[in-house]
Write a protein that holds these residues in place. Sequence first.
Motif, PDB file in Angstrom:
ATOM      1  N   HIS A   1       0.640  -0.819   0.040  1.00  0.00           N
ATOM      2  CA  HIS A   1      -0.146   0.174  -0.331  1.00  0.00           C
ATOM      3  C   HIS A   1       0.989   1.280   0.003  1.00  0.00           C
ATOM      4  CE1 HIS A   1      -3.756  -2.085   1.622  1.00  0.00           C
ATOM      5  NE2 HIS A   1      -3.230  -2.405   0.226  1.00  0.00           N
TER       6      HIS A   1
ATOM      7  N   GLU B   1       1.729   3.756   3.013  1.00  0.00           N
ATOM      8  CA  GLU B   1       2.332   3.032   3.529  1.00  0.00           C
ATOM      9  C   GLU B   1       3.788   3.000   3.601  1.00  0.00           C
ATOM     10  OE1 GLU B   1      -0.048  -0.073   4.401  1.00  0.00           O
ATOM     11  OE2 GLU B   1      -1.951   0.981   4.057  1.00  0.00           O
TER      12      GLU B   1
ATOM     13  N   HIS C   1      -5.679   0.692  -3.350  1.00  0.00           N
ATOM     14  CA  HIS C   1      -5.586   0.028  -1.597  1.00  0.00           C
ATOM     15  C   HIS C   1      -6.559  -1.171  -1.704  1.00  0.00           C
ATOM     16  CE1 HIS C   1      -7.182  -1.839   2.640  1.00  0.00           C
ATOM     17  NE2 HIS C   1      -5.971  -0.799   2.509  1.00  0.00           N
TER      18      HIS C   1
ATOM     19  N   HIS D   1       1.657  -3.812   6.981  1.00  0.00           N
ATOM     20  CA  HIS D   1       1.109  -2.705   7.002  1.00  0.00           C
ATOM     21  C   HIS D   1       1.711  -1.598   7.301  1.00  0.00           C
ATOM     22  CE1 HIS D   1      -1.313  -4.595   3.137  1.00  0.00           C
ATOM     23  NE2 HIS D   1      -0.633  -5.751   3.999  1.00  0.00           N
ATOM     24  N   GLU D   2       0.923  -0.257   7.605  1.00  0.00           N
ATOM     25  CA  GLU D   2       0.775   0.788   8.436  1.00  0.00           C
ATOM     26  C   GLU D   2      -0.175   1.595   8.244  1.00  0.00           C
ATOM     27  OE1 GLU D   2       4.751   3.191   7.067  1.00  0.00           O
ATOM     28  OE2 GLU D   2       5.079   1.269   6.806  1.00  0.00           O
TER      29      GLU D   2
ATOM     30  N   GLU E   1       0.353  -4.906  11.126  1.00  0.00           N
ATOM     31  CA  GLU E   1       0.111  -2.839  11.103  1.00  0.00           C
ATOM     32  C   GLU E   1       0.713  -1.968  11.879  1.00  0.00           C
ATOM     33  OE1 GLU E   1      -2.094  -1.822   8.584  1.00  0.00           O
ATOM     34  OE2 GLU E   1      -3.365  -3.625   7.824  1.00  0.00           O
TER      35      GLU E   1
END
Length: 1018
Positions: free
Chosen positions: A172, A175, A247, A280-281, A355
């Motif tokens: 993503h 991110e 996304h 992910h973030e 995340e």
Amino acid sequence: MQKCIGCLLSALVGLFLLLAAGPVAAGQSAGACEVKDDAAYTAAIRKNTTEPFFSTELVDHLPWSSCVPAPDTYLGHIVGAPDVLDHVAEINAYMRLLASRSPRVRVFSMGHSEEGREMILVAIADEATIQNLDRYRGITARLADPRGLSDADAKALIQDGKPIYWASGSIHSPETGSPEMLMELAYRLAVEGTPLLETIRKNSIVLLTPVSETDGHDRYVDVYMYRKHHPQANTYPLTWWGHYVSHDNNRDGITLSLDLSKNITKTFFEWHATVLHDLHESIPYLYISTGTGPYNAWLDPIVTSEWQQMAFYEVEELTQRGVIGVWTHGFYDGWAPNYMFWAAVGHNAIGRFYETFSNVGADTSEHSLEPSATSREWYRPNPPLPKVKWSARDNINLQQSGLLLGMYNVASHAQEYLQNFYIKSKRAVAKARTEGPAAWVFPADDPRPCDQARLLNILESQGIEISRAQQAFSALVPRTESPAIGGESKPVEAKEERGEAKPAVATLAGGEQKTKAKEPATAATQHFPAGSYIIRMDQPYSRFADTLLDTQYYSPRDPRPYDDTGWTLGALANVKTVRVMDTGILDVPMTRVEGKVTVSGGVKWSGHATYLVNHNTDSALATFRYRLASVPMEAAEEPFEVSGQKFARGTFIIANGDRGQIEAAASDLGISVSATDEKLSVARHGLEAPRIALMHDWRETQDDGWFRISLDQLKIPYTYIADTRVRETPNLREQFDAIILPPDWDDLSGMLQGIPLRGNPMPWKNTPETPNFFAPGLDSSDDIRGGLSYSGLANLGEFVRQGGLLVTVEGASVLPVDGGITEMLSLRRPQRLVCPGDILQASVEDAKSPIAYGYGEKLYVYYRAGSILNVGFGFGRRHAEDGEARSSGRGSSTDPDVIQGRNYMPPEEEPKRTPREQELYIPDEIRMYLGSRIPPADQFPRVILRFAEAKNLLLSGLLDGAPELAEKPAVVDVPHGQGHILLFATNPMWRNENSGSFFLLFNALMNYRHLDVGRAAK
Ligand SMILES: [Zn+2]
């Protein structure tokens, strides 16, 4: 600008180091190098870490090596420095520099993106392991396919083997921490000498992919650095995260339509990584995936334990170190098989993700969190703080510490993880004879052979083996299954006997019964022709095939889902698939299909006057039309018969065609064409190859990418136009025949405003500062502000009145409906309906409409609750709609309610109307008042496809509150002026999964001049 000087400097430093080291570096023993603390780097790490509880002893420093250059010597900044991000070329170059200097590192190319950027795989282990990578890959490959492998031999391989831990960064694009972090992690793994790192290097193999979405990453770095260099200017949106979807590039794990998904899956098969860990973030501070459940029901239960074990290990270890806000369980479910890390999960390995908290870039800033993010829950006993200052380095610290612990956990239990991988693979092979099914069959007589091949090839790209029956055969199919997967159309009633799911009856191979077996009440014999495709479930990836082809039930009692809840691929592709429990099918003589499934096409019969392509809604027919765009074609308005062969309504008719040209196209595309000299009397009209525009918005593009992928794959040309261009083009009709509005919007206000017209102009072009904004296939503009505005809306209305076709999908229908172009239509937000991405049954209501050409009575469609389309003025409620009760009164709810003091007179029966009659019903006494508001009958909306009644609506997924959607329009055609507006409540192009619905769109496009054909006289 500052950045570019940095690039130049770092490139020079890299070059200097290369020259200074000479060519022997890669073979050099790491032991000969001096390693000490890198005081300056360490100080910079600590300076940029905002709180001690956002770091651990694993990452609060960096060693310096006399042999291997640390990231800052190449990049000009430490990893996690504020306000700076690096492009893919620099990241890949640093990884290659590492490989050139350390015998513990190798770099492999994984392939390229749509826009030509390279994805890489960095392998790290101790020197001996790196020299023997092929041998270790051979071991995991053998364990991945344990057919013919004894337990004793497997045990020896497991003893000898090494688990492979693969971390993938930034799928993503906003991110941005992981690509930076993975550079430092690679360096640390290559040079640092702690016991933890030595265990990882010695007992396992680490793989790193620093950037998964390379196109979007470079674009985002441009957006971010532009903002840093022009803090007063308007901020650019990341209009395209990747080349196609935003996304959703992390939801392509089923059809593998994006290059990144293909590259990752191909790389998985080259290594059979034990773990694929996707970074992910989004949420604070470190969420470690397990999910709330329901977990995907087709996975080996071991996976669930592995997820929990790994997550809890890392939560505990980080919490021991005083890190705050590390947790698991919540956030996501674990149900859908479409995530990127299903490249591992779907192939018996472990897929998981993190995340971490994000500043969407490398800013340092204060954050206040909502109570929902900071509450103490059983799964979050040490929650994030209400307020905190967060930096890019904090993000790097948490990602890297967690990953190192995860890698250490696997390396420390290397044999256990390999053993689990072996057991999962072995049980997948046993599946055919244990839980079943024994196989899935794709019958050879499917009326849609091209889309059948398309679906089979999706399975093939997932590593699933496909075989072909050498002769006709029969097999027992459970009667209780949905007709979508081979069961009967009506469920068996009370006589159904349980416990006979696996009948002992022998399969009747060869189409002939060897013995007259008694058929159990729970199953029915089905016959399949020779050449039918069989997907045996005694193969390593049986579970993934079963996951994708089976039906799904997601209980409304379960936690709310995170993504789609249904995905039955056969139903979505409108291709027949049959779930066979009967293990006798495994003995049917069959041949393994090598490579892709192809369909042979060409011209049959010897006529020369007329060429006929029977309309079967195979997507390839649309390709055929465009490939021969200059050849006049017509569509038959009724079914007909020639030489004993039946042709469906919509059949393509080519008079006096060039046989050679038609033959070439038909054989390339797998299309069967019949050439006849018979004179046809069937009514027909022109079948066009119209000029298509696909409209996008400058704020974001998400779902239009799925349209572009499907159109590109099918080689259907279109122009990708911006809302701003539509605003400024008064005569759209001169340029286009059809305009498609994909479902990226659902609010009229946002569509009209777009990016508000304030501040400075915002060109979207490649410049020295933004070299990655544009690529062929995307769009550019002198100014992306201003949206569609009222003039764009007016232009679209005029386009339709002049004979154009406007297609709106899902929420985009607010434009013609709430924008006042259509009549007798409204959109309603669901009140009770829960349908978060399901497969629903619909029926063709108006088979004579060209939009329905080639379709049967029923179609399974993709739907996610957004707006519900309503036709009509809303008069004439249907009988007992919404379960409404009578007025209060005497007796029970069904007894006569007697009014006192007079003779009883029963009320009029509620009239029984079909949904269509109800929609178009206008009471006579109201008709005169409505007067001019009622359009002429030939302008009434025409419902082409309608959702099934509530009890038959759901095929797969979570559905609650079905009556609200039941029998509502799914696809509506509205005449307007000389043209038409086609509104889809469903989405006909979703994630490249539902090719069965594609032709609803193609029919509308190719027949756009003749959509009134077949309209019932009012
Ligand atoms: Zn993400």
